[in-house]
Design a protein around this motif. Structure first.
Motif, PDB file in Angstrom:
ATOM      1  N   GLN A  72      37.224  45.912  49.786  1.00 15.74           N
ATOM      2  CA  GLN A  72      36.211  45.008  50.344  1.00 15.74           C
ATOM      3  C   GLN A  72      35.303  44.416  49.269  1.00 15.74           C
TER       4      GLN A  72
ATOM      5  N   GLU B 197      49.625  35.751  47.019  1.00 18.71           N
ATOM      6  CA  GLU B 197      49.053  37.073  47.277  1.00 18.71           C
ATOM      7  C   GLU B 197      49.457  37.942  46.093  1.00 18.71           C
ATOM      8  N   ASN B 198      48.506  38.458  45.338  1.00 16.89           N
ATOM      9  CA  ASN B 198      48.899  39.266  44.193  1.00 16.89           C
ATOM     10  C   ASN B 198      48.144  40.590  44.204  1.00 16.89           C
ATOM     11  N   ILE B 199      48.427  41.434  43.212  1.00 17.76           N
ATOM     12  CA  ILE B 199      47.877  42.800  43.208  1.00 17.76           C
ATOM     13  C   ILE B 199      46.354  42.816  43.149  1.00 17.76           C
TER      14      ILE B 199
ATOM     15  N   LYS C 279      44.337  40.469  44.439  1.00 16.23           N
ATOM     16  CA  LYS C 279      43.812  40.079  45.759  1.00 16.23           C
ATOM     17  C   LYS C 279      43.916  41.235  46.756  1.00 16.23           C
ATOM     18  N   SER C 280      45.061  41.954  46.725  1.00 13.30           N
ATOM     19  CA  SER C 280      45.164  43.043  47.696  1.00 13.30           C
ATOM     20  C   SER C 280      44.219  44.195  47.347  1.00 13.30           C
ATOM     21  N   TYR C 281      43.991  44.399  46.051  1.00 12.18           N
ATOM     22  CA  TYR C 281      43.013  45.432  45.656  1.00 12.18           C
ATOM     23  C   TYR C 281      41.620  45.063  46.182  1.00 12.18           C
ATOM     24  N   CYS C 282      41.223  43.810  45.980  1.00  8.69           N
ATOM     25  CA  CYS C 282      39.893  43.368  46.422  1.00  8.69           C
ATOM     26  C   CYS C 282      39.757  43.503  47.946  1.00  8.69           C
ATOM     27  N   LYS C 283      40.848  43.193  48.645  1.00 11.26           N
ATOM     28  CA  LYS C 283      40.840  43.295  50.107  1.00 11.26           C
ATOM     29  C   LYS C 283      40.640  44.759  50.519  1.00 11.26           C
ATOM     30  N   ASP C 284      41.437  45.644  49.916  1.00 10.45           N
ATOM     31  CA  ASP C 284      41.337  47.075  50.223  1.00 10.45           C
ATOM     32  C   ASP C 284      39.939  47.614  49.960  1.00 10.45           C
TER      33      ASP C 284
END
Lengths: 287, 120
Positions: free
Chosen positions: A240, A229-231, A233-238
């Motif tokens: 969408q 889990e990296n920055i 991936k979390s940006y893309c999740k946030d």
């Protein structure tokens, strides 16, 4: 600027961009073009490097010409109206004749219109060229900007204006400058290549802002991925934003790259790019 | 005679800006009257060709001497053609720059610095 009439065209153009340089646009573009059996177009005309990997035999070269003003000194009265109208500072008046800085000229034609003495006409000069050939079984083309020329847009526009039918993978310049904007104007979808670093994320955000303005489907490919889990991936999740897939951080990939080899030529990586090609189809929802 | 100095501020107490095309202001002194006026550099807001825009502005102002850090190739060509003399100076208070010019301590710029193509 001319409008793009997609109705009349029978092609699907996918722009590969990144924001940050060195994230792997060319690696992704060239190998994905092979996986998809698509045409490869290198629009990074200031430093096109896709041909180092695809190694096409070049069968066709065309010059890219731009217009620039030519001053008839017998007719010129040095009134300076052309200097005032030029938005690009390509003309200047030193008080003893008009000076032309041809590399700054955008060829807009305003100076010719305002000149009351008919002293201005337009000539043509070469700013770059377009090369085409076959490499690894696909059609490859690239634009090359001549050394010392500051404006890449005419070369990019010239190559994209005449795209062939079918699927075209457009390897864009880095950043979010005019050069990338011009490339995106011809795109039906986009792949944003990034890496899980702070710089990668920072510039990805800029690239997302830009692509959002074009209202075209896009997804992210994470290159040099650490598998965690990296920055990014979390940006893309946030946000969408869909992740098309990842390319692992790997010594063997770096080694193949350093030798100018196509990753798609090896068994393991072939599967990797076939997988990315499938992911791309899903994210961009082509039928 | 009018002398223009690329500057970070609007008075003779401001510092000289070594950049020519992209400096904020030009402080212009008329050596006959001693009067000082300041103009905003038109090159600052130019997309490209900042040095050309700045040079053109100073030519139109009737300046005869320019003092700055460096001139790019385009600005150098235009300034040379117009007959304006350009002198080199480092960053210091403009009052001192004028003094140095007055005592003949500044060297003329005889060749251009590197080109800065950017912001387009």
């Amino acid at each position: 600027m001319e409008d793009i009439d997609l109705e009349e065209e029978d092609n699907l153009n996918i722009a590969v961009l990144s924001g940050k340089g060195g994230t792997g646009k060319t690696t992704i573009s060239t190998n994905l073009a092979l996986a998809l059996g698509a045409k490869y177009i290198d629009c990074d005309v200031e430093e096109p490097n896709g041909f180092l990997f695809l190694k096409p035999n070049i069968v066709n070269t065309e010059e890219v010409m731009v217009e620039y003003p030519v001053i008839d000194e017998d007719k010129c009265t040095d009134c300076g109206v052309c200097v005032d109208v030029c938005q690009f500072n390509a003309l200047a008046s030193a008080g003893n004749g008009i000076l032309l800085f041809e590399k700054l000229c955008h060829g807009c034609g305003a100076c010719e219109i305002v000149c009351k003495y008919g002293a201005l006409g337009y000539g043509k000069r070469e700013v770059g060229r377009i090369e085409k050939g076959m490499g690894h079984g696909i059609n490859c083309s690239r634009g090359i900007l001549n050394i010392g020329e500051p404006m890449a847009v005419p070369v990019i526009r010239s190559i994209l204006r005449n795209l062939d039918d079918g699927l075209n993978i457009i390897d864009c310049p880095p950043g979010t400058s005019c050069n990338v904007v011009t490339s995106l104007r011809y795109a039906d979808g986009a792949i944003l290549v990034t890496e899980p670093t702070k710089f990668g994320l920072h510039d990805l955000e800029r690239a997302v802002e830009l692509v959002d303005m074009f209202s075209i489907p896009f997804g992210v490919i994470i290159n040099k991925d650490d598998g965690r889990e990296n920055i990014v991936k979390s940006y893309c999740k946030d946000r969408q934003i869909e992740i098309i897939g990842t390319v692992p951080y790997s010594d063997s990939i770096a080694l193949a790259y350093s030798k100018g080899e196509m990753l798609y030529a090896t068994q393991d990586n072939r599967a990797l790019f076939d997988h990315l090609a499938m992911g791309l189809g899903e994210v961009l929802e082509w039928t | 005679m009018k002398i223009a100095i690329s500057a970070t501020g609007q008075t003779v107490d401001s510092m000289l800006d070594k950049r020519f095309g992209r400096c904020q202001y030009f402080v212009i002194q008329d050596t006959e009257t001693g009067e000082v006026e300041t103009v905003e550099n038109k090159g600052l807001t130019s997309e490209g060709g900042a040095g050309i825009a700045a040079s053109q502005q100073l030519i139109d102002e009737g300046v005869e001497v320019i003092i700055t850090g460096n001139l790019g190739p385009n600005a150098f060509e235009l300034i040379e053609k117009s007959g304006i003399k350009a002198y080199k100076c480092h960053e210091m208070v403009i009052r001192d720059v004028l003094e140095k010019y007055g005592s003949g301590e500044l060297l003329e710029i005889e060749e251009s610095g590197p080109a800065h193509h950017g912001g387009h």
